[in-house]
Design a protein around this motif. Structure first.
Motif, mmCIF file in Angstrom:
data_model
loop_
_atom_site.group_PDB
_atom_site.id
_atom_site.type_symbol
_atom_site.label_atom_id
_atom_site.label_comp_id
_atom_site.label_asym_id
_atom_site.label_seq_id
_atom_site.Cartn_x
_atom_site.Cartn_y
_atom_site.Cartn_z
ATOM 1 N N ALA A 161 0.844 -1.203 0.000
ATOM 2 C CA ALA A 161 0.000 0.000 0.000
ATOM 3 C C ALA A 161 0.874 1.246 0.000
ATOM 4 C CB ALA A 161 -0.918 -0.003 1.219
ATOM 5 N N LYS A 162 0.520 2.208 -0.857
ATOM 6 C CA LYS A 162 1.268 3.454 -0.973
ATOM 7 C C LYS A 162 0.677 4.508 -0.025
ATOM 8 C CE LYS A 162 3.343 1.333 -4.325
ATOM 9 N NZ LYS A 162 4.630 0.643 -4.040
ATOM 10 N N TYR A 163 1.367 5.644 0.066
ATOM 11 C CA TYR A 163 0.848 6.725 0.890
ATOM 12 C C TYR A 163 -0.542 7.149 0.428
ATOM 13 C CZ TYR A 163 5.382 7.549 3.140
ATOM 14 O OH TYR A 163 6.531 7.432 3.879
ATOM 15 N N TRP A 164 -0.778 7.086 -0.876
ATOM 16 C CA TRP A 164 -2.102 7.438 -1.413
ATOM 17 C C TRP A 164 -3.185 6.564 -0.790
ATOM 18 C CZ3 TRP A 164 -5.800 10.033 -3.717
ATOM 19 C CH2 TRP A 164 -6.844 9.360 -4.349
ATOM 20 N N HIS A 165 -2.954 5.265 -0.751
ATOM 21 C CA HIS A 165 -3.944 4.342 -0.186
ATOM 22 C C HIS A 165 -4.133 4.618 1.303
ATOM 23 C CE1 HIS A 165 -2.065 2.008 -3.595
ATOM 24 N NE2 HIS A 165 -3.315 2.157 -3.994
ATOM 25 N N PHE A 166 -3.004 4.811 2.008
ATOM 26 C CA PHE A 166 -3.096 5.108 3.436
ATOM 27 C C PHE A 166 -3.881 6.389 3.682
ATOM 28 C CE2 PHE A 166 -1.108 7.630 6.918
ATOM 29 C CZ PHE A 166 -1.608 6.905 7.990
ATOM 30 N N GLU A 207 -1.087 12.195 -0.989
ATOM 31 C CA GLU A 207 0.178 11.557 -0.628
ATOM 32 C C GLU A 207 0.952 12.409 0.382
ATOM 33 O OE1 GLU A 207 1.589 8.832 -4.337
ATOM 34 O OE2 GLU A 207 2.007 10.974 -4.529
ATOM 35 N N ARG A 208 0.967 13.725 0.144
ATOM 36 C CA ARG A 208 1.689 14.627 1.043
ATOM 37 C C ARG A 208 1.051 14.652 2.437
ATOM 38 N NH1 ARG A 208 1.519 19.202 3.524
ATOM 39 N NH2 ARG A 208 -0.579 19.700 2.778
ATOM 40 N N THR A 209 -0.270 14.783 2.494
ATOM 41 C CA THR A 209 -0.929 14.865 3.799
ATOM 42 C C THR A 209 -0.863 13.527 4.537
ATOM 43 O OG1 THR A 209 -3.088 14.416 2.743
ATOM 44 C CG2 THR A 209 -2.471 16.726 3.088
ATOM 45 N N ALA A 210 -0.885 12.424 3.787
ATOM 46 C CA ALA A 210 -0.747 11.103 4.418
ATOM 47 C C ALA A 210 0.629 10.956 5.044
ATOM 48 C CB ALA A 210 -0.981 10.009 3.387
ATOM 49 N N ALA A 211 1.659 11.371 4.319
ATOM 50 C CA ALA A 211 3.021 11.303 4.853
ATOM 51 C C ALA A 211 3.156 12.175 6.097
ATOM 52 C CB ALA A 211 4.021 11.733 3.782
ATOM 53 N N ASN A 212 2.479 13.302 6.111
ATOM 54 C CA ASN A 212 2.547 14.203 7.261
ATOM 55 C C ASN A 212 1.913 13.576 8.499
ATOM 56 O OD1 ASN A 212 3.198 16.710 8.520
ATOM 57 N ND2 ASN A 212 1.044 17.305 8.361
ATOM 58 N N ILE A 213 0.860 12.777 8.316
ATOM 59 C CA ILE A 213 0.271 12.064 9.458
ATOM 60 C C ILE A 213 1.306 11.133 10.076
ATOM 61 C CG2 ILE A 213 -1.411 10.295 10.118
ATOM 62 C CD1 ILE A 213 -3.341 11.542 8.090
ATOM 63 N N LEU A 214 2.032 10.408 9.240
ATOM 64 C CA LEU A 214 3.036 9.457 9.739
ATOM 65 C C LEU A 214 4.169 10.191 10.442
ATOM 66 C CD1 LEU A 214 3.154 7.099 6.631
ATOM 67 C CD2 LEU A 214 2.010 6.654 8.816
ATOM 68 N N LYS A 271 -4.584 18.148 13.520
ATOM 69 C CA LYS A 271 -4.437 19.063 12.389
ATOM 70 C C LYS A 271 -3.990 18.319 11.141
ATOM 71 C CE LYS A 271 -1.931 23.184 10.851
ATOM 72 N NZ LYS A 271 -0.896 24.203 11.204
ATOM 73 N N ALA A 272 -3.051 17.363 11.304
ATOM 74 C CA ALA A 272 -2.572 16.584 10.159
ATOM 75 C C ALA A 272 -3.715 15.778 9.542
ATOM 76 C CB ALA A 272 -1.442 15.659 10.594
ATOM 77 N N ASP A 277 -8.055 15.033 5.526
ATOM 78 C CA ASP A 277 -9.487 14.956 5.230
ATOM 79 C C ASP A 277 -9.861 15.918 4.108
ATOM 80 O OD1 ASP A 277 -9.768 13.129 7.272
ATOM 81 O OD2 ASP A 277 -10.535 14.578 8.734
ATOM 82 N N ARG A 278 -9.349 17.147 4.202
ATOM 83 C CA ARG A 278 -9.675 18.154 3.179
ATOM 84 C C ARG A 278 -9.135 17.733 1.815
ATOM 85 N NH1 ARG A 278 -8.776 21.799 7.555
ATOM 86 N NH2 ARG A 278 -6.577 22.031 7.006
ATOM 87 N N ALA A 279 -7.922 17.162 1.795
ATOM 88 C CA ALA A 279 -7.331 16.731 0.523
ATOM 89 C C ALA A 279 -8.143 15.611 -0.110
ATOM 90 C CB ALA A 279 -5.884 16.294 0.741
ATOM 91 N N VAL A 280 -8.598 14.666 0.709
ATOM 92 C CA VAL A 280 -9.395 13.554 0.176
ATOM 93 C C VAL A 280 -10.758 14.058 -0.297
ATOM 94 C CG1 VAL A 280 -10.504 11.343 0.740
ATOM 95 C CG2 VAL A 280 -8.190 11.834 1.575
ATOM 96 N N MET A 281 -11.360 14.958 0.454
ATOM 97 C CA MET A 281 -12.649 15.514 0.032
ATOM 98 C C MET A 281 -12.532 16.288 -1.277
ATOM 99 S SD MET A 281 -14.410 16.593 3.664
ATOM 100 C CE MET A 281 -15.964 17.080 2.908
ATOM 101 N N GLU A 282 -11.413 16.996 -1.455
ATOM 102 C CA GLU A 282 -11.179 17.686 -2.726
ATOM 103 C C GLU A 282 -11.026 16.689 -3.863
ATOM 104 O OE1 GLU A 282 -7.845 20.243 -2.231
ATOM 105 O OE2 GLU A 282 -8.881 21.596 -0.826
ATOM 106 N N ALA A 283 -10.403 15.544 -3.575
ATOM 107 C CA ALA A 283 -10.262 14.505 -4.601
ATOM 108 C C ALA A 283 -11.637 13.996 -5.044
ATOM 109 C CB ALA A 283 -9.411 13.349 -4.065
ATOM 110 N N TYR A 284 -12.563 13.891 -4.108
ATOM 111 C CA TYR A 284 -13.937 13.491 -4.440
ATOM 112 C C TYR A 284 -14.733 14.641 -5.053
ATOM 113 C CZ TYR A 284 -13.944 9.017 -1.868
ATOM 114 O OH TYR A 284 -13.726 7.741 -1.446
ATOM 115 N N ASP A 285 -14.218 15.858 -4.921
ATOM 116 C CA ASP A 285 -14.951 17.076 -5.290
ATOM 117 C C ASP A 285 -16.148 17.269 -4.363
ATOM 118 O OD1 ASP A 285 -15.202 19.390 -6.766
ATOM 119 O OD2 ASP A 285 -16.532 18.504 -8.265
#
Length: 319
Positions: free
Chosen positions: A192-197, A241-248, A274-275, A280-288
């Motif tokens: 699983a990549k950062y995108w999936h996480f 991917e960036r926000t997922a990496a920031n969580i880790l 905050k991370a 959450d915002r990045a994923v919601m933007e991906a869904y539009d």
């Protein structure tokens, strides 16, 4: 070469199969040559990594070791240390508890006799399995040194607990090394990549999980077939991917804290929250999805998207 059809099956584009990135299209959008994909319930509707259960010992407790038992076994027989691996289920993962197991897949027969305590444990596994009412368990007594069901990932994997408390806003999910043996109380997603996480640890996925998962008392019971395999993924978005990496990275600031500590809604660290909110915002933007979308509205949106995919699937399979 794969043909990716539009939703009306009136037009398509051709792309190399290797160009598919994780989940850009549902599996049933693709036809390759004269063959077409048929999706089983045990397969995800998108081209994402497969989710699998961990390994099941069926051993009467004889292949599993507490930290004290591990230390005692090594003290009695130092050669056994080579065959001991960390063993992790939902409880161990969430609460940072240690358990170990004897993982003897590649152990040569002559080494067993050099490790009397291990040999004795294996003998007890055989007795336990032979006493079972299940034919499959009795059959596995022929290889008592092995877990009855072995599905350990060969690479590092993303771990999802099968059961998690409903007080948490996010199910704790994290990466594990391939040498950590996953029990049948957790799911693994190898490679699983950062995108999936990022998508799986997001608020939208938590909404879908709460909508579709089972319950065990007051806890969520995650499902491979219902929750993961039927999840409607968003189009790929590199910001996730960036926000997922920031969580880790943020989690690593608290090396002594368990996931139970980090994801307790009362004491969740401010920077970790905050991370997650940025993710959450990045994923919601991906869904539009709109920023102010409520959980109820998101449930309706997911069901609408899923219904559309199911109708398309039925149309596709009828060709």
């Amino acid at each position: 070469m794969a043909k990716l059809y539009d939703e009306n099956l009136e037009g398509y584009i051709e792309v190399e199969v290797a160009d598919f990135y994780s989940n850009d299209y549902p599996q049933f959008f693709a036809k390759i040559g004269k063959d077409s994909y048929t999706r089983w319930l045990s397969e995800p509707i998108y081209t994402v990594p497969e989710i699998i259960w961990g390994s099941k010992p069926t051993d009467g407790g004889n292949l599993i070791l507490s930290p004290e038992e591990k230390d005692e076994l090594i003290a009695r027989n130092p050669a056994a240390q080579k065959w001991i691996r960390r063993y992790i289920g939902s409880e161990e993962f969430i609460h940072n508890k240690l358990r170990y197991c004897l993982w003897l897949e590649d152990c040569p027969p002559n080494d067993f006799r050099k490790m009397p305590p291990v040999y004795q444990r294996v003998e007890k596994v055989r007795e336990f399995r032979l006493a079972s009412k299940k034919a499959a368990t009795r059959k596995s007594a022929a290889t008592p040194y092995l877990f009855q069901e072995r599905r350990q990932a060969k690479t590092n994997y993303l771990l999802i607990p099968a059961v998690s408390g409903e007080r948490r806003e996010y199910i704790p999910i994290g990466y594990m090394d391939a040498d950590v043996i996953a029990s049948n109380a957790v799911f693994m997603i190898p490679d699983a990549k950062y995108w999936h996480f990022g998508v799986l640890t997001s608020f939208p996925h938590m909404v879908w999980m709460r909508l579709t998962c089972g319950r065990l008392g007051i806890s969520y019971r995650y499902s491979a077939d219902v929750v993961y395999n039927n999840f409607v993924w968003p189009p790929f978005n590199r910001e996730v991917e960036r926000t997922a990496a920031n969580i880790l990275v943020t989690r690593n600031k608290y090396p002594d804290a368990s996931y139970a500590d980090l994801y307790d809604p009362l004491i969740m660290p401010k920077d970790l929250r905050k991370a997650h909110e940025e993710n959450d915002r990045a994923v919601m933007e991906a869904y539009d999805f709109p920023k102010n979308m409520t959980e109820d509205q998101m449930r309706v949106a997911f069901l609408t998207m899923y219904d559309r995919l199911k109708k398309f699937d039925e149309l596709y399979q009828s060709l």
